[in-house]
Design a protein around this motif. Structure first.
Motif, mmCIF file in Angstrom:
data_model
loop_
_atom_site.group_PDB
_atom_site.id
_atom_site.type_symbol
_atom_site.label_atom_id
_atom_site.label_comp_id
_atom_site.label_asym_id
_atom_site.label_seq_id
_atom_site.Cartn_x
_atom_site.Cartn_y
_atom_site.Cartn_z
ATOM 1 N N GLU A 110 0.832 -1.205 0.000
ATOM 2 C CA GLU A 110 0.000 0.000 0.000
ATOM 3 C C GLU A 110 0.865 1.254 0.000
ATOM 4 O O GLU A 110 0.541 2.251 -0.664
ATOM 5 C CB GLU A 110 -0.917 -0.011 1.224
ATOM 6 N N ASN A 111 1.975 1.211 0.710
ATOM 7 C CA ASN A 111 2.887 2.346 0.766
ATOM 8 C C ASN A 111 3.479 2.652 -0.614
ATOM 9 O O ASN A 111 3.718 3.805 -0.952
ATOM 10 C CB ASN A 111 4.003 2.060 1.764
ATOM 11 N N THR A 112 3.700 1.629 -1.415
ATOM 12 C CA THR A 112 4.203 1.809 -2.778
ATOM 13 C C THR A 112 3.203 2.580 -3.618
ATOM 14 O O THR A 112 3.574 3.454 -4.401
ATOM 15 C CB THR A 112 4.498 0.443 -3.423
ATOM 16 N N VAL A 113 1.934 2.282 -3.446
ATOM 17 C CA VAL A 113 0.881 2.989 -4.183
ATOM 18 C C VAL A 113 0.839 4.452 -3.755
ATOM 19 O O VAL A 113 0.747 5.350 -4.599
ATOM 20 C CB VAL A 113 -0.494 2.317 -3.966
ATOM 21 N N HIS A 114 0.942 4.709 -2.458
ATOM 22 C CA HIS A 114 0.932 6.084 -1.966
ATOM 23 C C HIS A 114 2.135 6.877 -2.482
ATOM 24 O O HIS A 114 2.020 8.073 -2.749
ATOM 25 C CB HIS A 114 0.924 6.112 -0.432
ATOM 26 N N ASN A 115 3.279 6.204 -2.635
ATOM 27 C CA ASN A 115 4.494 6.872 -3.110
ATOM 28 C C ASN A 115 4.599 6.905 -4.624
ATOM 29 O O ASN A 115 5.639 7.274 -5.165
ATOM 30 C CB ASN A 115 5.729 6.184 -2.521
ATOM 31 N N ARG A 116 3.551 6.482 -5.304
ATOM 32 C CA ARG A 116 3.462 6.479 -6.769
ATOM 33 C C ARG A 116 4.480 5.559 -7.425
ATOM 34 O O ARG A 116 5.000 5.838 -8.495
ATOM 35 C CB ARG A 116 3.585 7.893 -7.325
ATOM 36 N N GLY A 117 4.778 4.448 -6.801
ATOM 37 C CA GLY A 117 5.695 3.470 -7.365
ATOM 38 C C GLY A 117 4.939 2.393 -8.125
ATOM 39 O O GLY A 117 3.707 2.381 -8.180
ATOM 40 N N ALA A 118 5.663 1.480 -8.739
ATOM 41 C CA ALA A 118 5.112 0.323 -9.460
ATOM 42 C C ALA A 118 4.156 0.732 -10.578
ATOM 43 O O ALA A 118 3.174 0.055 -10.848
ATOM 44 C CB ALA A 118 4.418 -0.638 -8.494
ATOM 45 N N GLY A 119 4.446 1.856 -11.217
ATOM 46 C CA GLY A 119 3.632 2.297 -12.348
ATOM 47 C C GLY A 119 2.364 3.046 -11.980
ATOM 48 O O GLY A 119 1.584 3.413 -12.852
ATOM 49 N N THR A 120 2.144 3.296 -10.701
ATOM 50 C CA THR A 120 0.906 3.965 -10.285
ATOM 51 C C THR A 120 0.955 5.473 -10.486
ATOM 52 O O THR A 120 -0.043 6.148 -10.254
ATOM 53 C CB THR A 120 0.587 3.668 -8.806
ATOM 54 N N HIS A 121 2.095 6.000 -10.934
ATOM 55 C CA HIS A 121 2.174 7.440 -11.184
ATOM 56 C C HIS A 121 1.244 7.868 -12.323
ATOM 57 O O HIS A 121 0.899 9.030 -12.435
ATOM 58 C CB HIS A 121 3.619 7.844 -11.487
ATOM 59 N N THR A 122 0.818 6.933 -13.163
ATOM 60 C CA THR A 122 -0.067 7.256 -14.280
ATOM 61 C C THR A 122 -1.536 7.294 -13.872
ATOM 62 O O THR A 122 -2.369 7.775 -14.642
ATOM 63 C CB THR A 122 0.101 6.228 -15.410
ATOM 64 N N LEU A 123 -1.864 6.789 -12.689
ATOM 65 C CA LEU A 123 -3.262 6.716 -12.252
ATOM 66 C C LEU A 123 -3.768 8.062 -11.766
ATOM 67 O O LEU A 123 -3.020 8.852 -11.185
ATOM 68 C CB LEU A 123 -3.414 5.688 -11.128
ATOM 69 N N THR A 124 -5.057 8.309 -11.983
ATOM 70 C CA THR A 124 -5.703 9.515 -11.492
ATOM 71 C C THR A 124 -5.943 9.380 -10.004
ATOM 72 O O THR A 124 -6.542 8.407 -9.546
ATOM 73 C CB THR A 124 -7.056 9.733 -12.205
ATOM 74 N N ARG A 125 -5.476 10.360 -9.246
ATOM 75 C CA ARG A 125 -5.674 10.353 -7.792
ATOM 76 C C ARG A 125 -6.849 11.256 -7.456
ATOM 77 O O ARG A 125 -6.893 12.408 -7.863
ATOM 78 C CB ARG A 125 -4.426 10.850 -7.086
ATOM 79 N N ILE A 126 -7.794 10.723 -6.697
ATOM 80 C CA ILE A 126 -8.971 11.479 -6.281
ATOM 81 C C ILE A 126 -8.898 11.633 -4.774
ATOM 82 O O ILE A 126 -8.856 10.645 -4.043
ATOM 83 C CB ILE A 126 -10.263 10.750 -6.691
ATOM 84 N N ARG A 127 -8.890 12.858 -4.323
ATOM 85 C CA ARG A 127 -8.809 13.113 -2.883
ATOM 86 C C ARG A 127 -10.202 13.314 -2.303
ATOM 87 O O ARG A 127 -10.958 14.138 -2.774
ATOM 88 C CB ARG A 127 -7.972 14.355 -2.611
ATOM 89 N N ASN A 128 -10.484 12.565 -1.248
ATOM 90 C CA ASN A 128 -11.700 12.751 -0.460
ATOM 91 C C ASN A 128 -11.243 13.260 0.902
ATOM 92 O O ASN A 128 -10.900 12.482 1.768
ATOM 93 C CB ASN A 128 -12.471 11.436 -0.283
ATOM 94 N N GLY A 129 -11.206 14.572 1.056
ATOM 95 C CA GLY A 129 -10.698 15.142 2.300
ATOM 96 C C GLY A 129 -9.193 15.312 2.221
ATOM 97 O O GLY A 129 -8.594 15.286 1.158
ATOM 98 N N ARG A 130 -8.573 15.479 3.367
ATOM 99 C CA ARG A 130 -7.132 15.734 3.398
ATOM 100 C C ARG A 130 -6.300 14.481 3.242
ATOM 101 O O ARG A 130 -5.246 14.501 2.629
ATOM 102 C CB ARG A 130 -6.761 16.398 4.724
#
Length: 84
Positions: free
Chosen positions: A23-43
């Motif tokens: 999960e930490n890899t996804v938060h840090n935009r690793g493993a190719g997730t830098h291309t995904l759209t991030r949607i923020r719900n709150g802070r």
């Protein structure tokens, strides 16, 4: 009834399960997730679109099937084992 299909949002933990990483890899935009759209719900809460995540997973799977094992592994005497 609306004809527009609502896009499903999933958490970073679910993205990590689909892609097979932490999960930490996804938060840090690793493993190719830098291309995904991030949607923020709150802070703090971050969501991703399920369609984009499944497309990324399929793309990574196709790339790994085409490239095969690394040449460094073969040079060192390591080979991938294939189980059916």
């Amino acid at each position: 009834m609306s004809l527009i299909r609502r896009k499903i949002r999933i958490s970073a933990k679910q993205v990590a399960e689909i892609l097979g990483c932490a999960e930490n890899t996804v938060h840090n935009r690793g493993a190719g997730t830098h291309t995904l759209t991030r949607i923020r719900n709150g802070r703090r809460q971050i969501r991703f679109l399920l369609d984009e995540v499944t497309a990324l997973a399929e793309m990574q799977e196709n790339n790994s099937a085409v490239t095969g094992p690394n040449k460094k592994q073969e040079e060192n005497g390591h080979q991938r084992s294939l189980t059916l």
